[in-house]
Write a protein that holds these residues in place. Structure first.
Motif, PDB file in Angstrom:
ATOM      1  N   SER A  45      16.351  -1.975  -4.001  1.00 28.42           N
ATOM      2  CA  SER A  45      15.939  -1.015  -2.967  1.00 28.42           C
ATOM      3  C   SER A  45      15.701  -1.684  -1.620  1.00 28.42           C
ATOM      4  O   SER A  45      15.141  -1.069  -0.701  1.00 28.42           O
ATOM      5  CB  SER A  45      14.675  -0.273  -3.418  1.00 28.42           C
ATOM      6  OG  SER A  45      14.938   0.474  -4.588  1.00 28.42           O
ATOM      7  N   GLY A  46      16.097  -2.951  -1.481  1.00 25.62           N
ATOM      8  CA  GLY A  46      15.958  -3.655  -0.214  1.00 25.62           C
ATOM      9  C   GLY A  46      14.545  -4.100   0.092  1.00 25.62           C
ATOM     10  O   GLY A  46      14.226  -4.387   1.246  1.00 25.62           O
ATOM     11  N   ILE A  99       3.724  -3.008   5.848  1.00 30.47           N
ATOM     12  CA  ILE A  99       5.151  -2.882   5.534  1.00 30.47           C
ATOM     13  C   ILE A  99       5.930  -3.185   6.802  1.00 30.47           C
ATOM     14  O   ILE A  99       5.796  -2.480   7.804  1.00 30.47           O
ATOM     15  CB  ILE A  99       5.515  -1.467   5.038  1.00 30.47           C
ATOM     16  CG1 ILE A  99       4.578  -1.036   3.890  1.00 30.47           C
ATOM     17  CG2 ILE A  99       6.974  -1.412   4.614  1.00 30.47           C
ATOM     18  CD1 ILE A  99       4.716  -1.843   2.633  1.00 30.47           C
ATOM     19  N   GLN A 100       6.738  -4.250   6.762  1.00 27.94           N
ATOM     20  CA  GLN A 100       7.551  -4.613   7.928  1.00 27.94           C
ATOM     21  C   GLN A 100       9.000  -4.195   7.698  1.00 27.94           C
ATOM     22  O   GLN A 100       9.683  -4.742   6.841  1.00 27.94           O
ATOM     23  CB  GLN A 100       7.482  -6.114   8.197  1.00 27.94           C
ATOM     24  CG  GLN A 100       8.367  -6.577   9.353  1.00 27.94           C
ATOM     25  CD  GLN A 100       7.950  -5.953  10.680  1.00 27.94           C
ATOM     26  OE1 GLN A 100       6.842  -6.182  11.165  1.00 27.94           O
ATOM     27  NE2 GLN A 100       8.838  -5.167  11.288  1.00 27.94           N
ATOM     28  N   PHE A 376       8.825   4.256  -2.258  1.00 27.00           N
ATOM     29  CA  PHE A 376       8.395   4.700  -0.932  1.00 27.00           C
ATOM     30  C   PHE A 376       6.880   4.710  -0.748  1.00 27.00           C
ATOM     31  O   PHE A 376       6.351   5.377   0.144  1.00 27.00           O
ATOM     32  CB  PHE A 376       9.007   6.065  -0.624  1.00 27.00           C
ATOM     33  CG  PHE A 376      10.510   5.992  -0.502  1.00 27.00           C
ATOM     34  CD1 PHE A 376      11.094   5.437   0.612  1.00 27.00           C
ATOM     35  CD2 PHE A 376      11.321   6.404  -1.541  1.00 27.00           C
ATOM     36  CE1 PHE A 376      12.472   5.319   0.719  1.00 27.00           C
ATOM     37  CE2 PHE A 376      12.704   6.302  -1.449  1.00 27.00           C
ATOM     38  CZ  PHE A 376      13.282   5.754  -0.320  1.00 27.00           C
ATOM     39  N   GLY A 377       6.181   3.935  -1.576  1.00 31.37           N
ATOM     40  CA  GLY A 377       4.777   3.652  -1.331  1.00 31.37           C
ATOM     41  C   GLY A 377       3.819   4.794  -1.578  1.00 31.37           C
ATOM     42  O   GLY A 377       2.763   4.868  -0.936  1.00 31.37           O
ATOM     43  N   LEU A 378       4.150   5.686  -2.517  1.00 27.29           N
ATOM     44  CA  LEU A 378       3.276   6.801  -2.857  1.00 27.29           C
ATOM     45  C   LEU A 378       2.577   6.535  -4.181  1.00 27.29           C
ATOM     46  O   LEU A 378       3.000   5.687  -4.968  1.00 27.29           O
ATOM     47  CB  LEU A 378       4.087   8.096  -2.956  1.00 27.29           C
ATOM     48  CG  LEU A 378       4.980   8.446  -1.757  1.00 27.29           C
ATOM     49  CD1 LEU A 378       5.796   9.689  -2.055  1.00 27.29           C
ATOM     50  CD2 LEU A 378       4.150   8.652  -0.509  1.00 27.29           C
ATOM     51  N   ILE A 395      13.496  11.492   3.198  1.00 29.47           N
ATOM     52  CA  ILE A 395      14.448  10.480   2.750  1.00 29.47           C
ATOM     53  C   ILE A 395      15.810  11.111   2.476  1.00 29.47           C
ATOM     54  O   ILE A 395      16.857  10.523   2.771  1.00 29.47           O
ATOM     55  CB  ILE A 395      13.913   9.746   1.506  1.00 29.47           C
ATOM     56  CG1 ILE A 395      12.566   9.071   1.825  1.00 29.47           C
ATOM     57  CG2 ILE A 395      14.926   8.722   1.013  1.00 29.47           C
ATOM     58  CD1 ILE A 395      12.605   8.079   2.973  1.00 29.47           C
ATOM     59  N   TYR A 396      15.813  12.329   1.923  1.00 33.53           N
ATOM     60  CA  TYR A 396      17.069  13.036   1.671  1.00 33.53           C
ATOM     61  C   TYR A 396      17.855  13.218   2.970  1.00 33.53           C
ATOM     62  O   TYR A 396      19.068  12.972   3.018  1.00 33.53           O
ATOM     63  CB  TYR A 396      16.782  14.402   1.041  1.00 33.53           C
ATOM     64  CG  TYR A 396      17.959  15.351   1.052  1.00 33.53           C
ATOM     65  CD1 TYR A 396      18.948  15.270   0.074  1.00 33.53           C
ATOM     66  CD2 TYR A 396      18.087  16.318   2.044  1.00 33.53           C
ATOM     67  CE1 TYR A 396      20.037  16.131   0.089  1.00 33.53           C
ATOM     68  CE2 TYR A 396      19.169  17.190   2.067  1.00 33.53           C
ATOM     69  CZ  TYR A 396      20.146  17.095   1.094  1.00 33.53           C
ATOM     70  OH  TYR A 396      21.216  17.952   1.109  1.00 33.53           O
TER      71      TYR A 396
END
Length: 406
Positions: A45-46, A99-100, A376-378, A395-396
């Motif tokens: 996911s990078g 988050i960078q 996505f940090g949820l 995101i979609y």
């Protein structure tokens, strides 16, 4: 977390937001860039793992100080087929997760993140009316309060025609400003109060079409004298991101006033503004530390009649939140819509997988939601509440634009 440590995660994408796997990420102090503290690899996911790094003591972000309350790190990213990218002065506060984002292109790139407004020197805001006059045939052209899909940020003062314009998703713009103007390790109620003020200020600019009415082609500037500080490609703190995702459709109102209130503010240290009826950022932190809620903090500055309102419409989302959380056992059109969006997102983020679009919120759908939430940090509860629903929608939309550029 300890009081002199923070956590950093680096998310690497192409310019079109496609995640970049197996990128090499090096982290060093900005004041000693040749000594590599960490070398990491990005996943499917990078994203890198979260690494613990030193910061100044938390006491320097709890009250105004001559000591910089955050550590600055230089992040260098290399990946096959891309130019090297360096981010200088990425900020890390104690007791926070930062988050960078890093966007790679075919050429080498170097970006420097400017000083935080609570520590650096920036111009004071030019006072404006909290409610703009409605002039027939004049500046106010919108009839409803609508959250825009994008904010066009002019990175300079209004009349600087050489400054670039950036198209920034609305929620991402709010997160950027909040991370640039308050400290992410402040009490949650202080963060909420400041985010609401930032959102109301922004929505006043949107609703009144303030700059377009003056002949400009942007929504807002990055000048603290005129607007709010936006710093291109800066890091985003999780605590602020969470609050924005929860309340991004809210703004501040007064009875019988349609437009969002122009909630100006100042830091309360280098610039004073209490006599103008503005909120001070340091004052909001002190009130929150004393137990005040966000609305009590806001009313302390802007008056007892101010209240939190919600936008009538959110632009750019394929379907509005159904009004209730979707979870294991749910069924119907909203679930089928969610499954469709997750499948499209899964084409770019394969960890999410693919689902049968049957409208049944079964174990596979729950697992796909958990994987999405992790990326996505949820909170990874597998439940699609309002925050997850709109994050999936955001995101979609981004992923469908990736497909359009291929």
């Amino acid at each position: 977390m300890s009081s002199n440590k923070g956590y950093l995660q680096v998310n690497v994408t192409e310019q079109n937001q496609t995640p970049v796997e197996d990128a090499t990420v090096q982290i060093a102090y900005t004041n000693d860039p040749t000594t590599i503290l960490e070398e990491l690899k990005t996943n499917l996911s990078g994203q890198t793992v979260q690494v613990e790094l030193p910061t100044p003591s938390i006491e320097f972000s709890e009250a105004p100080s001559e000591t910089k309350p955050y550590e600055e790190y230089t992040i260098t990213v290399k990946a096959e087929g891309f130019g090297e990218c360096t981010i200088k002065s990425s900020e890390l506060l104690p007791d926070t997760l930062s988050i960078q984002p890093v966007r790679l292109s075919s050429i080498e790139n170097s970006i420097e993140i400017f000083e935080h407004t609570l520590f650096g020197s920036y111009p004071a805001k030019i006072p404006e009316a909290q409610v703009k006059p409605i002039i027939e045939g004049g500046e106010i052209v919108l009839t409803r309060v609508v959250i825009p899909e994008y904010i066009i940020v002019h990175d300079g003062v209004p009349n600087d025609r050489n400054a670039p314009n950036y198209y920034v998703p609305y929620a991402d713009y709010i997160k950027n400003v909040a991370c640039s103007e308050i400290y992410a390790n402040w009490p949650r109620e202080a963060i909420i109060a400041n985010v609401l003020a930032i959102q109301s200020f922004t929505m006043n600019r949107v609703y009144t079409e303030w700059y377009r009415g003056k002949g400009y082609d942007f929504t807002i500037t990055s000048s603290t004298a005129y607007d709010q500080k936006f710093i291109y490609q800066r890091n985003i703190f999780e605590s602020i991101s969470t609050v924005v995702d929860e309340i991004f459709d809210s703004y501040l109102s007064r009875p019988n006033v349609k437009q969002p209130i122009m909630t100006q503010y100042c830091d309360g240290r280098s610039v004073g503004c209490e006599d103008r009826g503005w909120m001070t950022q340091w004052g909001s932190k002190e009130l929150a530390s004393s137990g005040k809620t966000a609305i009590e903090i806001l009313r302390n500055s802007y008056g007892s009649d101010i209240y939190v309102n919600s936008a009538e419409q959110i632009s750019g989302v394929p379907m509005s939140y159904p009004g209730y959380a979707l979870r294991l056992g749910s069924s119907g059109a909203a679930v089928r819509h969610l499954q469709n969006l997750l499948n499209v997102i899964g084409s770019v983020y394969p960890e999410i997988g693919q689902l049968a679009e049957d409208g049944i919120y079964g174990k596979k759908t729950e697992d796909a939601v958990k994987k999405f939430q992790k990326i996505f940090g949820l909170a990874q509860d597998g439940i699609t509440g309002k925050r997850t629903w709109y994050k999936v929608s955001q995101i979609y939309v981004g992923v469908t634009r990736i497909a359009e550029t291929r």
